[in-house]
Design an enzyme around this catalytic site. Structure first.
Site, PDB file in Angstrom:
ATOM      1  N   ASP A  38       0.812  -1.222   0.000  1.00  0.00           N
ATOM      2  CA  ASP A  38       0.000   0.000   0.000  1.00  0.00           C
ATOM      3  C   ASP A  38       0.843   1.269   0.000  1.00  0.00           C
ATOM      4  OD1 ASP A  38      -2.279  -1.718   0.299  1.00  0.00           O
ATOM      5  OD2 ASP A  38      -1.714  -1.907   2.397  1.00  0.00           O
ATOM      6  N   LYS A  41       1.910   2.458  -5.104  1.00  0.00           N
ATOM      7  CA  LYS A  41       2.591   2.081  -6.359  1.00  0.00           C
ATOM      8  C   LYS A  41       1.743   2.432  -7.558  1.00  0.00           C
ATOM      9  CE  LYS A  41       2.953  -2.271  -5.117  1.00  0.00           C
ATOM     10  NZ  LYS A  41       2.734  -2.378  -3.682  1.00  0.00           N
ATOM     11  N   ALA A  64      -3.744  -7.878  -4.215  1.00  0.00           N
ATOM     12  CA  ALA A  64      -3.272  -6.510  -4.443  1.00  0.00           C
ATOM     13  C   ALA A  64      -4.448  -5.685  -4.950  1.00  0.00           C
ATOM     14  CB  ALA A  64      -2.172  -6.530  -5.486  1.00  0.00           C
ATOM     15  N   HIS A  66      -5.254  -1.498  -6.582  1.00  0.00           N
ATOM     16  CA  HIS A  66      -4.996  -0.068  -6.613  1.00  0.00           C
ATOM     17  C   HIS A  66      -6.098   0.670  -7.326  1.00  0.00           C
ATOM     18  CE1 HIS A  66      -2.246  -1.789  -9.780  1.00  0.00           C
ATOM     19  NE2 HIS A  66      -3.153  -1.172 -10.481  1.00  0.00           N
ATOM     20  N   THR A 336      -8.452  -3.288  -0.982  1.00  0.00           N
ATOM     21  CA  THR A 336      -8.986  -4.618  -1.268  1.00  0.00           C
ATOM     22  C   THR A 336      -9.966  -5.063  -0.181  1.00  0.00           C
ATOM     23  OG1 THR A 336      -6.981  -5.159  -2.459  1.00  0.00           O
ATOM     24  CG2 THR A 336      -8.292  -7.020  -1.744  1.00  0.00           C
TER      25      THR A 336
HETATM   26  P1  IMP Z   1      -2.370 -12.910   1.542  1.00  0.00           P
HETATM   27  O1  IMP Z   1      -1.483 -12.353   0.487  1.00  0.00           O
HETATM   28  O2  IMP Z   1      -3.830 -12.628   1.289  1.00  0.00           O
HETATM   29  O3  IMP Z   1      -2.091 -14.358   1.834  1.00  0.00           O
HETATM   30  O4  IMP Z   1      -2.026 -12.146   2.907  1.00  0.00           O
HETATM   31  C1  IMP Z   1      -0.796 -12.316   3.585  1.00  0.00           C
HETATM   32  C2  IMP Z   1      -0.370 -11.014   4.273  1.00  0.00           C
HETATM   33  O5  IMP Z   1       0.017 -10.076   3.307  1.00  0.00           O
HETATM   34  C3  IMP Z   1      -1.487 -10.349   5.081  1.00  0.00           C
HETATM   35  O6  IMP Z   1      -0.912  -9.706   6.211  1.00  0.00           O
HETATM   36  C4  IMP Z   1      -2.039  -9.324   4.134  1.00  0.00           C
HETATM   37  O7  IMP Z   1      -2.658  -8.257   4.807  1.00  0.00           O
HETATM   38  C5  IMP Z   1      -0.759  -8.885   3.437  1.00  0.00           C
HETATM   39  N1  IMP Z   1      -0.971  -8.364   2.089  1.00  0.00           N
HETATM   40  C6  IMP Z   1      -1.143  -9.078   0.968  1.00  0.00           C
HETATM   41  N2  IMP Z   1      -1.256  -8.249  -0.082  1.00  0.00           N
HETATM   42  C7  IMP Z   1      -1.137  -7.008   0.375  1.00  0.00           C
HETATM   43  C8  IMP Z   1      -1.126  -5.725  -0.251  1.00  0.00           C
HETATM   44  O8  IMP Z   1      -1.239  -5.562  -1.472  1.00  0.00           O
HETATM   45  N3  IMP Z   1      -0.985  -4.664   0.597  1.00  0.00           N
HETATM   46  C9  IMP Z   1      -0.809  -4.807   1.921  1.00  0.00           C
HETATM   47  N4  IMP Z   1      -0.777  -5.975   2.536  1.00  0.00           N
HETATM   48  C10 IMP Z   1      -0.949  -7.078   1.766  1.00  0.00           C
END
Ligand code: IMP
Length: 467
Positions: A38, A41, A64, A66, A336
């Protein structure tokens, strides 16, 4: 000679796609987050898209997200690169990603409904990208629910705090191989059915063991649904590795867009509180098939402060009014998931580590305007371990970061200005001093400074690059 002609047939159209000195001049760029995601980007990618021909996602999935504002219109994208908003650009979803095909179709349809062209020529999806299936999201949610009820002493809940988009289970299947589905499989219904017969049987049992009460999965119904999705996406599914090497050979410039961020990298982040892909710049070669020697410029994106969503260590977290003030000023709520983000001071120890890891040639400092109006600001320059010893090296492991205290340097703040600065020299002296301190600590220049949400509110300096 005939032999040579045959061999050339399998090579990228022009052999200059090899890392030759000529290819070094074509200016391929990577944009990666240097913190826990976050960092803004999307806006920087949007600024750089104008100067590149092909925009490439190399990792992650619909975790992800945006929001891009273009010509007064707001677009929320999760999987499709924002380059799609430029009619003459090609967007590529690389082999290192995990694709929720229904989400992609939904994004495509929303874009088309607003007059944006999306077809097989401007959106290519790797035939080797892995598919996020409905059960991956159920497994993700069920595991998180279970883990949130399990505590481990002072460490609290064992839940990762995932986005529940099925990312971890989809990558687990990729590594397990026998239970995975790739995009190319959606184009071959009989092969898909054969695989799904086994997968549905195993998955039904696993879901039941996780406490998900559902009808057993019907392989024929799943095959029909996903074969229909495959037909819809067929014009986009291709060997993107050759497509990218062809583009390089044709002299086109590539922009690699990292999802998530370096401190969430599966190998180099704050494990186990990370995502399941290599989201630092190190993921680019494996996630696209383009070797690292083609990447001439790596722009690391860093917020002027720190945020994190989900669980995991966060040495500079502020659980007080200052943290709330940063959250409100920076509108720090997830795109998200809508979750409020944890906020804290800028952790230079962490950012210097990710700058090193990504080979960042420069940094874009986003949300700089959020810091205006504070009397004083802190930046973390070292960590104090529980035994009192100090280090300025990041510790990429959740247990290793337990009990770490940030050591701060305090810098004077600057007032809110009614007239936005036209360039960096026009910023208040204390604001310039903050940026200079960050540059000195990181050892790389700050090439861009974001002073507002609009594309135009970015102060730009010429890049240094490494090519
Ligand atoms: P997952 O990618 O959904 O398995 O989440 C794993 C960890 O990465 C969690 O703490 C999410 O909040 C964090 N996370 C995954 N993608 C993002 C992102 O784009 N921004 C911020 N945190 C993310």
């Amino acid at each position: 000679m005939a032999c040579i002609a045959n061999i050339r047939h399998f090579m990228p159209r022009n052999s200059a796609s090899a890392c030759s000195p000529t290819s070094q001049t074509s200016g391929h760029t990577a944009v990666v987050g240097l913190q826990w995601g976050d960092e803004g980007k999307g806006k920087i990618v949007d600024v750089l898209t104008a100067r590149h021909d092909v925009i490439v996602r190399y990792n992650g999935g619909a975790n992800a997200g945006h929001t891009v504002v273009a010509e007064g219109q707001k677009y929320a994208l999760h999987l499709i690169p924002s380059g799609i908003l430029y009619p003459e650009k090609t967007c590529v979803i690389g082999n290192g990603t995990v694709v929720d095909p229904e989400k992609v179709i939904d994004e495509m349809e929303k874009l088309r409904a607003r007059g944006i062209r999306v077809d097989g020529t401007n959106l290519k999806i790797s035939d080797r990208a892995h598919v996020v299936m409905p059960w991956h999201k159920e497994q993700d949610a069920a595991l998180e629910e279970y883990l949130s009820s399990v505590t481990a002493g002072q460490r609290g809940s064992l839940a990762i705090g995932t986005t529940r988009r099925g990312i971890g289970p989809a990558y687990s299947d990729k590594v397990r191989r026998s239970t995975a589905i790739r995009m190319r499989d959606l184009l071959d219904p009989e092969y898909l059915r054969e695989r799904l017969r086994v997968i549905c049987k195993l998955r039904s049992a696993e879901l039941e063991a996780l406490g998900v009460k559902a009808q057993p999965l019907d392989p024929d119904a799943v095959t029909d649904r996903y074969a229909a999705i495959g037909m819809q996406l067929a014009p986009h599914i291709t060997d993107t590795v050759f497509a990218l090497h062809d583009a390089i050979a044709e002299g086109k410039s590539l922009l690699f867009e990292g999802a998530n961020a370096a401190l969430l990298d599966i190998d180099h982040g704050t494990y186990p509180y990370v995502t399941s892909s290599n989201c630092s710049a190190l993921g680019i070669p494996a996630g696209t098939g383009v070797p690292g020697c083609h990447i001439h410029r790596v722009l690391g994106i860093m917020k002027a402060y720190s945020t994190r969503v989900g669980g995991g260590p966060f040495p500079t977290e502020l659980l007080d009014e200052t943290g709330d003030r940063i959250r409100e000023r920076g509108r720090e709520y997830g795109t998200t998931t809508g979750r409020p983000r944890r906020c804290g001071w800028l952790d230079l120890v962490a950012v210097r580590y990710s700058t090193m890891l990504c080979g960042a040639t420069g940094v874009a400092c986003t949300l700089f305007d959020v810091l205006a109006g504070f009397e004083e600001l802190k930046v973390c320059v070292a960590y104090r371990r529980p035994d009192g010893s100090m280090t300025d090296r990041f510790i990429p492991d959740a247990r290793g970061l337990e009990g770490i205290e940030p050591v701060y340097e305090t810098l004077p703040g600057w007032p809110e200005s009614s007239t936005p600065a036209a360039n960096r020299n026009a910023l208040p002296a204390n604001a310039r001093a903050y940026l200079e301190r960050v540059e000195a600590y990181l050892g790389v220049p700050i090439e861009m400074v974001g002073i507002g949400p609009d594309r135009a509110q970015t102060l730009v300096r010429e890049p240094v690059g490494c090519g």
